[in-house]
Design a protein around this motif. Structure first.
Motif, PDB file in Angstrom:
ATOM      1  N   TYR A 120      47.044  38.733  46.661  1.00 59.72           N
ATOM      2  CA  TYR A 120      46.977  39.987  47.418  1.00 59.72           C
ATOM      3  C   TYR A 120      47.530  41.132  46.574  1.00 59.72           C
ATOM      4  O   TYR A 120      46.939  42.224  46.519  1.00 59.72           O
ATOM      5  CB  TYR A 120      47.766  39.852  48.721  1.00 59.72           C
ATOM      6  CG  TYR A 120      47.791  41.113  49.558  1.00 59.72           C
ATOM      7  CD1 TYR A 120      46.856  41.310  50.564  1.00 59.72           C
ATOM      8  CD2 TYR A 120      48.755  42.094  49.343  1.00 59.72           C
ATOM      9  CE1 TYR A 120      46.871  42.462  51.336  1.00 59.72           C
ATOM     10  CE2 TYR A 120      48.783  43.256  50.108  1.00 59.72           C
ATOM     11  CZ  TYR A 120      47.834  43.439  51.100  1.00 59.72           C
ATOM     12  OH  TYR A 120      47.855  44.593  51.849  1.00 59.72           O
ATOM     13  N   ALA A 121      48.632  40.890  45.894  1.00 60.68           N
ATOM     14  CA  ALA A 121      49.249  41.937  45.075  1.00 60.68           C
ATOM     15  C   ALA A 121      48.324  42.373  43.940  1.00 60.68           C
ATOM     16  O   ALA A 121      48.280  43.560  43.580  1.00 60.68           O
ATOM     17  CB  ALA A 121      50.582  41.440  44.509  1.00 60.68           C
ATOM     18  N   TYR A 123      44.922  42.358  43.935  1.00 54.97           N
ATOM     19  CA  TYR A 123      43.858  43.215  44.466  1.00 54.97           C
ATOM     20  C   TYR A 123      44.418  44.536  44.985  1.00 54.97           C
ATOM     21  O   TYR A 123      43.783  45.593  44.840  1.00 54.97           O
ATOM     22  CB  TYR A 123      43.084  42.483  45.558  1.00 54.97           C
ATOM     23  CG  TYR A 123      42.168  41.405  45.006  1.00 54.97           C
ATOM     24  CD1 TYR A 123      41.010  41.735  44.313  1.00 54.97           C
ATOM     25  CD2 TYR A 123      42.463  40.051  45.167  1.00 54.97           C
ATOM     26  CE1 TYR A 123      40.162  40.759  43.802  1.00 54.97           C
ATOM     27  CE2 TYR A 123      41.625  39.067  44.659  1.00 54.97           C
ATOM     28  CZ  TYR A 123      40.480  39.430  43.971  1.00 54.97           C
ATOM     29  OH  TYR A 123      39.653  38.458  43.464  1.00 54.97           O
ATOM     30  N   ALA A 124      45.611  44.495  45.582  1.00 54.47           N
ATOM     31  CA  ALA A 124      46.221  45.731  46.071  1.00 54.47           C
ATOM     32  C   ALA A 124      46.530  46.683  44.917  1.00 54.47           C
ATOM     33  O   ALA A 124      46.293  47.905  45.016  1.00 54.47           O
ATOM     34  CB  ALA A 124      47.498  45.411  46.848  1.00 54.47           C
ATOM     35  N   ARG A 125      47.027  46.140  43.808  1.00 54.07           N
ATOM     36  CA  ARG A 125      47.305  47.001  42.651  1.00 54.07           C
ATOM     37  C   ARG A 125      46.023  47.623  42.123  1.00 54.07           C
ATOM     38  O   ARG A 125      46.003  48.797  41.744  1.00 54.07           O
ATOM     39  CB  ARG A 125      47.999  46.209  41.548  1.00 54.07           C
ATOM     40  CG  ARG A 125      48.229  47.025  40.274  1.00 54.07           C
ATOM     41  CD  ARG A 125      49.007  46.267  39.229  1.00 54.07           C
ATOM     42  NE  ARG A 125      50.396  46.087  39.617  1.00 54.07           N
ATOM     43  CZ  ARG A 125      51.312  45.479  38.873  1.00 54.07           C
ATOM     44  NH1 ARG A 125      50.971  44.972  37.684  1.00 54.07           N
ATOM     45  NH2 ARG A 125      52.552  45.357  39.285  1.00 54.07           N
ATOM     46  N   ILE A 127      43.265  48.358  43.810  1.00 56.11           N
ATOM     47  CA  ILE A 127      42.826  49.401  44.747  1.00 56.11           C
ATOM     48  C   ILE A 127      43.703  50.639  44.628  1.00 56.11           C
ATOM     49  O   ILE A 127      43.210  51.781  44.569  1.00 56.11           O
ATOM     50  CB  ILE A 127      42.841  48.851  46.181  1.00 56.11           C
ATOM     51  CG1 ILE A 127      41.761  47.772  46.335  1.00 56.11           C
ATOM     52  CG2 ILE A 127      42.637  49.971  47.200  1.00 56.11           C
ATOM     53  CD1 ILE A 127      41.906  46.916  47.576  1.00 56.11           C
ATOM     54  N   GLU A 128      44.999  50.440  44.571  1.00 53.46           N
ATOM     55  CA  GLU A 128      45.924  51.579  44.508  1.00 53.46           C
ATOM     56  C   GLU A 128      45.824  52.305  43.174  1.00 53.46           C
ATOM     57  O   GLU A 128      45.954  53.537  43.108  1.00 53.46           O
ATOM     58  CB  GLU A 128      47.346  51.087  44.761  1.00 53.46           C
ATOM     59  CG  GLU A 128      47.559  50.618  46.204  1.00 53.46           C
ATOM     60  CD  GLU A 128      48.752  49.690  46.374  1.00 53.46           C
ATOM     61  OE1 GLU A 128      49.474  49.470  45.369  1.00 53.46           O
ATOM     62  OE2 GLU A 128      48.942  49.175  47.499  1.00 53.46           O
ATOM     63  N   LEU A 158      43.027  41.093  53.237  1.00 49.52           N
ATOM     64  CA  LEU A 158      42.557  42.214  52.417  1.00 49.52           C
ATOM     65  C   LEU A 158      41.608  43.102  53.218  1.00 49.52           C
ATOM     66  O   LEU A 158      41.691  44.342  53.150  1.00 49.52           O
ATOM     67  CB  LEU A 158      41.849  41.674  51.169  1.00 49.52           C
ATOM     68  CG  LEU A 158      42.738  41.031  50.108  1.00 49.52           C
ATOM     69  CD1 LEU A 158      41.891  40.254  49.101  1.00 49.52           C
ATOM     70  CD2 LEU A 158      43.582  42.091  49.378  1.00 49.52           C
ATOM     71  N   ASP A 161      43.626  45.200  55.732  1.00 51.23           N
ATOM     72  CA  ASP A 161      44.496  46.238  55.184  1.00 51.23           C
ATOM     73  C   ASP A 161      43.744  47.318  54.421  1.00 51.23           C
ATOM     74  O   ASP A 161      44.223  48.457  54.337  1.00 51.23           O
ATOM     75  CB  ASP A 161      45.547  45.609  54.266  1.00 51.23           C
ATOM     76  CG  ASP A 161      46.597  44.820  55.039  1.00 51.23           C
ATOM     77  OD1 ASP A 161      46.567  44.862  56.295  1.00 51.23           O
ATOM     78  OD2 ASP A 161      47.419  44.142  54.402  1.00 51.23           O
ATOM     79  N   PHE A 162      42.579  46.988  53.852  1.00 46.96           N
ATOM     80  CA  PHE A 162      41.887  47.959  52.995  1.00 46.96           C
ATOM     81  C   PHE A 162      40.511  48.373  53.515  1.00 46.96           C
ATOM     82  O   PHE A 162      39.832  49.174  52.870  1.00 46.96           O
ATOM     83  CB  PHE A 162      41.778  47.405  51.569  1.00 46.96           C
ATOM     84  CG  PHE A 162      43.126  47.221  50.925  1.00 46.96           C
ATOM     85  CD1 PHE A 162      43.870  48.309  50.522  1.00 46.96           C
ATOM     86  CD2 PHE A 162      43.664  45.953  50.762  1.00 46.96           C
ATOM     87  CE1 PHE A 162      45.131  48.146  49.947  1.00 46.96           C
ATOM     88  CE2 PHE A 162      44.918  45.776  50.191  1.00 46.96           C
ATOM     89  CZ  PHE A 162      45.652  46.873  49.782  1.00 46.96           C
TER      90      PHE A 162
END
Length: 304
Positions: A120-121, A123-125, A127-128, A158, A161-162
């Motif tokens: 998750y971290a 893919y989150a990084r 996206i951010e 994911l 949240d996104f």
């Protein structure tokens, strides 16, 4: 714009003698796939495109070359996954900057058995760091190659949240029950989450449940057959079209897929440079090449 749905080829990649990508041949080939090749879209630099063997500089330059050639942005899903999150960010930014905001992203595949929190971290990084509302990510589940499976729970997290940025998923597990699980959990196309199984043999099984089409390696050579099956009316016509699709897929599966599809393009184009592979992969052997030629000739004769 989100990628259009339908038949995608995980496009093979032509290499120069020094291992760099032959950009002109690559673009011409993808244009062929999008026209006479029968495909609705292409997915370059995926597994079949030997994407993990293409240099970072070639991968970063590729989207701009596609844009210069006028290839429609909603017909391309570039593979931008990499073990280093910063490389994936750079590849994804290059794709988006050229107008190709749809990307296929493998999980980081060097460290095995990462936690869902760690994935998750990653893919989150991504996206951010890319920081674009029009980014559309298709996560790439291919545990046989990456050894990093994506759980249904992770995909749902994911997506929750996104939102729209998490556009879909390619399932290359080869297990239709896995594709079905992703479709059922996410809602599939009815919930605007596009799941693509990796074999055109699964085409209508998936569509009937809510898949978006297929992204396949063998549609490099047999995309037109899959397109015919996609558009065939339900009943005997569709059944006959799907029988041809499944027979072609079974034939292609007898050979190393990437080398086989490259050999088919070498025959189609008359350019033997297409048979080059990025080490450690190798071209077909003389015997494999002769057998494939015989199988293809027999297939077209039988299905004419």
């Amino acid at each position: 714009m989100k990628a259009r749905r339908g038949i995608y080829a995980a496009a093979v990649t032509p290499f120069n003698a020094d291992g760099t990508v032959n950009t002109a041949a690559h673009i011409a080939y993808c244009q062929h796939l999008l026209s006479d090749g029968g495909c609705d879209g292409v997915a370059p630099t995926g597994t079949t495109g030997e994407g993990t063997s293409v240099t970072l500089s070639d991968r970063i330059a590729m989207p701009a070359a596609f844009a210069k050639a006028g290839i429609e942005t909603d017909r391309v899903i570039f593979g931008t996954g990499a073990p280093a999150s910063g490389d994936s960010v750079a590849l994804t930014k290059a794709s988006c900057d050229a107008g190709f905001t749809n990307v296929l992203v493998l999980p980081p595949y060097y460290y095995k058995t990462p936690s869902d929190d760690g994935l998750y971290a990653y893919y989150a990084r991504l996206i951010e760091s890319v920081a674009r509302d029009d980014l559309r990510i298709y996560v790439y589940h291919f545990p046989q190659m990456s050894a990093v499976p994506l759980s249904v729970d992770l995909v749902l997290r994911l997506k929750k949240d996104f939102g729209a940025i998490m556009a879909g998923l390619k399932d290359s597990s080869g297990d239709f029950s896995q594709s079905a699980a992703f479709i059922e959990a996410t809602g599939g196309v009815d919930a605007d989450f596009d799941v693509y199984p990796s074999s055109e043999a699964m085409l209508w099984d998936g569509l009937s449940m809510g898949s978006a089409g297929v992204i396949s390696g063998s549609t490099n050579g047999f995309g037109a057959l899959a397109q015919t099956a996609l558009n065939a009316p339900e009943g005997a016509e569709r059944d006959a079209a799907m029988a041809k699709v499944k027979a072609a897929r079974a034939m292609a599966s007898k050979y190393p897929l990437m080398a086989g599809m490259k050999q088919m393009e070498a025959w189609r184009s008359g350019d033997d440079n297409w048979t080059r592979m990025a080490p450690p992969l190798m071209p077909l052997s003389d015997q494999q090449r002769a057998d494939l030629r015989a199988d293809i000739d027999a297939f077209w004769e039988e299905t004419a």
